[in-house]
Design a protein around this motif. Structure first.
Motif, PDB file in Angstrom:
ATOM      1  N   VAL A 289       7.932 -15.696 -52.021  1.00  0.00           N
ATOM      2  CA  VAL A 289       6.547 -15.798 -51.570  1.00  0.00           C
ATOM      3  C   VAL A 289       5.819 -14.487 -51.854  1.00  0.00           C
ATOM      4  N   THR A 290       4.602 -14.617 -52.411  1.00  0.00           N
ATOM      5  CA  THR A 290       3.779 -13.445 -52.701  1.00  0.00           C
ATOM      6  C   THR A 290       2.323 -13.770 -52.381  1.00  0.00           C
ATOM      7  N   ASP A 291       1.663 -12.901 -51.625  1.00  0.00           N
ATOM      8  CA  ASP A 291       0.212 -12.997 -51.372  1.00  0.00           C
ATOM      9  C   ASP A 291      -0.166 -14.398 -50.888  1.00  0.00           C
ATOM     10  N   THR A 292       0.332 -14.759 -49.711  1.00  0.00           N
ATOM     11  CA  THR A 292       0.209 -16.130 -49.216  1.00  0.00           C
ATOM     12  C   THR A 292      -0.106 -16.123 -47.724  1.00  0.00           C
ATOM     13  N   VAL A 293      -0.719 -17.212 -47.246  1.00  0.00           N
ATOM     14  CA  VAL A 293      -0.968 -17.399 -45.818  1.00  0.00           C
ATOM     15  C   VAL A 293      -0.448 -18.771 -45.405  1.00  0.00           C
ATOM     16  N   VAL A 294       0.033 -18.853 -44.162  1.00  0.00           N
ATOM     17  CA  VAL A 294       0.512 -20.104 -43.587  1.00  0.00           C
ATOM     18  C   VAL A 294      -0.154 -20.288 -42.234  1.00  0.00           C
TER      19      VAL A 294
ATOM     20  N   SER B 110      11.711 -23.643 -38.165  1.00  0.00           N
ATOM     21  CA  SER B 110      12.377 -22.663 -39.024  1.00  0.00           C
ATOM     22  C   SER B 110      11.465 -22.316 -40.186  1.00  0.00           C
ATOM     23  N   LEU B 111      11.348 -21.030 -40.455  1.00  0.00           N
ATOM     24  CA  LEU B 111      10.633 -20.520 -41.621  1.00  0.00           C
ATOM     25  C   LEU B 111      11.584 -19.603 -42.362  1.00  0.00           C
ATOM     26  N   GLY B 112      11.978 -19.995 -43.594  1.00  0.00           N
ATOM     27  CA  GLY B 112      12.896 -19.207 -44.377  1.00  0.00           C
ATOM     28  C   GLY B 112      12.347 -18.880 -45.741  1.00  0.00           C
ATOM     29  N   VAL B 113      12.511 -17.637 -46.190  1.00  0.00           N
ATOM     30  CA  VAL B 113      12.056 -17.204 -47.513  1.00  0.00           C
ATOM     31  C   VAL B 113      13.134 -16.333 -48.143  1.00  0.00           C
ATOM     32  N   LYS B 114      13.103 -16.241 -49.481  1.00  0.00           N
ATOM     33  CA  LYS B 114      13.958 -15.270 -50.166  1.00  0.00           C
ATOM     34  C   LYS B 114      13.403 -13.869 -49.981  1.00  0.00           C
ATOM     35  N   PHE B 115      12.089 -13.752 -50.096  1.00  0.00           N
ATOM     36  CA  PHE B 115      11.364 -12.532 -49.758  1.00  0.00           C
ATOM     37  C   PHE B 115       9.894 -12.906 -49.653  1.00  0.00           C
ATOM     38  N   TRP B 116       9.117 -12.020 -49.034  1.00  0.00           N
ATOM     39  CA  TRP B 116       7.670 -12.232 -48.907  1.00  0.00           C
ATOM     40  C   TRP B 116       7.011 -10.884 -49.149  1.00  0.00           C
ATOM     41  N   ARG B 117       6.255 -10.794 -50.261  1.00  0.00           N
ATOM     42  CA  ARG B 117       5.624  -9.538 -50.636  1.00  0.00           C
ATOM     43  C   ARG B 117       4.108  -9.680 -50.633  1.00  0.00           C
ATOM     44  N   ASN B 118       3.459  -8.620 -50.222  1.00  0.00           N
ATOM     45  CA  ASN B 118       1.999  -8.559 -50.248  1.00  0.00           C
ATOM     46  C   ASN B 118       1.606  -7.506 -51.270  1.00  0.00           C
ATOM     47  N   THR B 119       1.026  -7.957 -52.401  1.00  0.00           N
ATOM     48  CA  THR B 119       0.726  -7.037 -53.501  1.00  0.00           C
ATOM     49  C   THR B 119      -0.763  -6.795 -53.676  1.00  0.00           C
TER      50      THR B 119
ATOM     51  N   ILE C  90       9.735 -29.096 -45.368  1.00  0.00           N
ATOM     52  CA  ILE C  90       9.079 -28.769 -46.627  1.00  0.00           C
ATOM     53  C   ILE C  90       9.925 -27.707 -47.327  1.00  0.00           C
ATOM     54  N   THR C  91      10.378 -28.004 -48.558  1.00  0.00           N
ATOM     55  CA  THR C  91      11.166 -27.065 -49.337  1.00  0.00           C
ATOM     56  C   THR C  91      10.473 -26.810 -50.661  1.00  0.00           C
ATOM     57  N   LEU C  92      10.165 -25.550 -50.940  1.00  0.00           N
ATOM     58  CA  LEU C  92       9.553 -25.146 -52.197  1.00  0.00           C
ATOM     59  C   LEU C  92      10.365 -24.003 -52.802  1.00  0.00           C
ATOM     60  N   GLY C  93      10.209 -23.832 -54.109  1.00  0.00           N
ATOM     61  CA  GLY C  93      10.889 -22.735 -54.769  1.00  0.00           C
ATOM     62  C   GLY C  93      10.159 -21.420 -54.633  1.00  0.00           C
ATOM     63  N   GLY C  94       8.859 -21.473 -54.318  1.00  0.00           N
ATOM     64  CA  GLY C  94       8.093 -20.246 -54.158  1.00  0.00           C
ATOM     65  C   GLY C  94       6.610 -20.529 -54.053  1.00  0.00           C
ATOM     66  N   ILE C  95       5.869 -19.530 -53.587  1.00  0.00           N
ATOM     67  CA  ILE C  95       4.405 -19.602 -53.501  1.00  0.00           C
ATOM     68  C   ILE C  95       3.855 -18.269 -53.967  1.00  0.00           C
ATOM     69  N   THR C  96       2.896 -18.316 -54.873  1.00  0.00           N
ATOM     70  CA  THR C  96       2.231 -17.114 -55.357  1.00  0.00           C
ATOM     71  C   THR C  96       0.729 -17.295 -55.204  1.00  0.00           C
ATOM     72  N   ARG C  97       0.110 -16.382 -54.445  1.00  0.00           N
ATOM     73  CA  ARG C  97      -1.342 -16.449 -54.195  1.00  0.00           C
ATOM     74  C   ARG C  97      -1.728 -17.847 -53.720  1.00  0.00           C
ATOM     75  N   GLY C  98      -1.005 -18.323 -52.723  1.00  0.00           N
ATOM     76  CA  GLY C  98      -1.232 -19.676 -52.228  1.00  0.00           C
ATOM     77  C   GLY C  98      -1.443 -19.707 -50.735  1.00  0.00           C
ATOM     78  N   SER C  99      -1.523 -20.929 -50.203  1.00  0.00           N
ATOM     79  CA  SER C  99      -1.684 -21.110 -48.769  1.00  0.00           C
ATOM     80  C   SER C  99      -1.090 -22.448 -48.364  1.00  0.00           C
TER      81      SER C  99
ATOM     82  N   LEU D 118      13.124 -17.402 -37.822  1.00  0.00           N
ATOM     83  CA  LEU D 118      12.494 -16.773 -38.984  1.00  0.00           C
ATOM     84  C   LEU D 118      13.559 -16.008 -39.758  1.00  0.00           C
ATOM     85  N   THR D 119      13.696 -16.303 -41.072  1.00  0.00           N
ATOM     86  CA  THR D 119      14.703 -15.630 -41.891  1.00  0.00           C
ATOM     87  C   THR D 119      14.098 -15.205 -43.221  1.00  0.00           C
ATOM     88  N   SER D 120      14.602 -14.086 -43.745  1.00  0.00           N
ATOM     89  CA  SER D 120      14.203 -13.606 -45.063  1.00  0.00           C
ATOM     90  C   SER D 120      15.385 -12.874 -45.686  1.00  0.00           C
TER      91      SER D 120
END
Length: 526
Positions: free
Chosen positions: A283-288, A296-305, A257-266, A320-322
């Motif tokens: 990724v921002t404010d998300t649960v998996v 493999s779980l890769g993100v550009k960044f993962w922020r909790n706001t 699964i390849t996505l460009g980003g997730i915001t307030r998602g799951s 796991l990479t970020s």
């Protein structure tokens, strides 16, 4: 003298004959629509809408200038502001008095998912077709009541893609920024789109094994989805420019699964694959949550706001990479055949979550850790490394190498220590900690060690360390730290184990630790 003659005139209303009323000369256009034909046409290789519009001038004069004939989709035969414009035909000249102009419409069924103005999105369903004539100079036609007409029949709008009518058919639409979005299977599959108040939903209704779905955009423009559901046999979803603002539900055998980003998602994964690879972008404010192991779980960044916790839960995670900060908590509830629960971690930014790992780790390499970071491993940690400072808590049954790039600040590193369910030192019941012989092969701190404790084989009964009630695992003996290198010195900090090396490098020099109170081999303290 004779008086002058008097001439009498009857000026009463009855003395005048009434004039005939005269109408002002004007154009008067009447629009009529014929039958609406809607359906798949093999020659055009598309779903088509065909209808004929007739414009007749019943007035006395011609109208100067041109006009536009607008075509709308409507949920009822009456035109109103809620109707969706889908086609405009430009008329350079309008019909002369007594003459007609015929406009034949034959267009591909509109894909008004997220269109640019003045077009408007419509939901899937059946719609009437309405035509409206709009003059460039409306004042030339006083009577415009008959400039609108509806056709006989309806149009079915279905945002479908995939293997339809005997052929694999992509689905495209134009976004408000002018970029084009295209959905296409590389094998046999079917899916559809829908709109809700929250945005665009996509559902894959069926797909054969080893089928991939590609969602692409021109100019690499982003596109937002509120929901993606993959309940069938889809293997790959490649959507590098898609930002999700809701739910991804994966109940298939999907492996990539390849996505460009997730915001307030799951993301919810309950499929049957042996493993899955997730590349999620920003990724921002998300649960998996996944019942499938994550290879493999890769993100550009993962922020909790926000105040809600972000987390990743899976049986185990191989890699796991970020590229930046990484905020979520991690739960790896089991381990693979090699005993790894979270095998390899490479995070360039700051880590601030709470990690609960049932197995071991071969490498944890992070930029830094926040004071809120807590990690408990029931297995072995081969290498724990930070490029910058470390704060927080790290515990494992055995930690072979600790390599802190800069300072160790208000931190606890405990080898041979299993944290309870609360992932904190101390506690009773499910939160009670467990102790065993721990080993640290090498402790390296590139900067200063401040207000911190590093220990192997430590036993404690409460949440406070070195308060007089601590000890070491006595049976069997064996907890130890082999090498110690704290390059810029220690302040209010301690290193503990039943067996320590005779010397340590502290402050760029070698010291004898035999009588140094910062190095402790016997507990409880006097």
């Amino acid at each position: 003298m004779r008086s002058p003659a008097r001439r009498w005139c009857d000026v009463s209303p009855a003395a005048f004959e009434p004039l005939e009323p005269r109408l002002a000369l004007a154009a008067d256009f009447v629009v009529t629509l014929g039958s609406v034909v809607n359906g798949f046409e093999r020659k055009a290789d598309a779903e088509m809408i065909r209808v004929t519009a007739t414009i007749q001038n019943l007035g006395d004069v011609a109208a100067r200038g041109g006009a536009s004939l607008e075509f709308y989709l409507s949920t009822n035969p009456e035109f109103d502001d809620n109707d969706a414009l889908f086609e405009v035909r430009r008329l350079g000249r309008l019909p002369m008095p007594g003459q007609t102009t015929v406009v034949t419409l034959g267009v591909t069924e509109p894909t008004l998912v997220d269109p640019p103005a003045p077009y408007r999105a419509v939901d899937p369903g059946d719609y009437y077709v309405i035509a409206r004539l709009v003059l460039d100079q409306p004042s030339q036609e006083p009577n415009r009541a008959n400039n609108i007409a509806d056709g006989d029949g309806t149009v079915n709008i279905a945002y479908e893609f995939g293997f339809l009518n005997g052929k694999n058919r992509p689905f495209s639409w134009t976004q408000p920024d002018g970029s084009k979005v295209t959905l296409k299977f590389d094998g046999q599959g079917q899916g559809n789109l829908n709109r809700t108040d929250n945005g665009i939903n996509m559902v894959v209704t069926s797909a054969r094994v080893n089928t991939s779905l590609l969602i692409s955009t021109t100019r690499r423009a982003p596109v937002r989805f509120s929901q993606i559901i993959l309940p069938a046999g889809l293997d790959n979803l490649r959507a590098p420019n898609v930002t999700l603002t809701g739910l991804v539900s994966i109940q298939s055998i999907a492996t990539n699964i390849t996505l460009g980003g997730i915001t307030r998602g799951s993301i919810s994964i309950t499929g049957f694959a042996r493993h899955i690879t997730l590349s999620l972008g920003e990724v921002t404010d998300t649960v998996v949550t996944s019942t499938v192991p994550i290879s493999s779980l890769g993100v550009k960044f993962w922020r909790n706001t926000d105040s809600a916790p972000d987390f990743v839960r899976a049986p185990y995670i191989e890699r796991l990479t970020s590229g930046g900060d990484f905020a979520p908590s991690i739960t790896a509830s089991s381990s693979n055949s090699k005993g790894y629960g979270l095998e390899k971690v490479k995070i360039k930014g700051e880590v601030s979550g709470v990690w609960s790992v049932a197995g071991s780790s071969s490498l944890i390499d992070v930029g830094s850790t926040a004071a809120s970071f807590r990690a408990g491993f029931l297995g072995i940690i081969d290498i724990f490394r930070t490029k910058n400072d470390m704060r927080g808590l790290l515990a494992g049954s055995l930690i072979e190498k600790i390599d802190i790039g800069r300072d160790l600040i208000s931190a606890q590193i405990l080898s041979g220590y299993s944290l309870g369910a609360d992932l904190q030192i101390g506690g009773t019941g499910a939160n009670a900690d467990q102790f065993r012989n721990g080993i640290i092969d090498r402790l390296i701190i590139g900067g200063r060690m401040t207000n911190s404790i590093v220990a192997a084989g430590l036993v404690t009964s409460d949440a406070v360390l070195l308060n007089g009630d601590d000890g070491f695992v006595a049976n069997p003996p064996g907890a130890r730290i082999f090498r110690i290198d704290i390059r810029k010195g220690m302040q209010n900090s301690f290193v503990l184990a039943p067996t320590l090396p005779a010397t340590a490098r502290v402050g760029f020099g070698t010291i004898d630790i035999t009588d140094d109170p910062r190095f402790i081999t016997e507990l409880p303290l006097p």
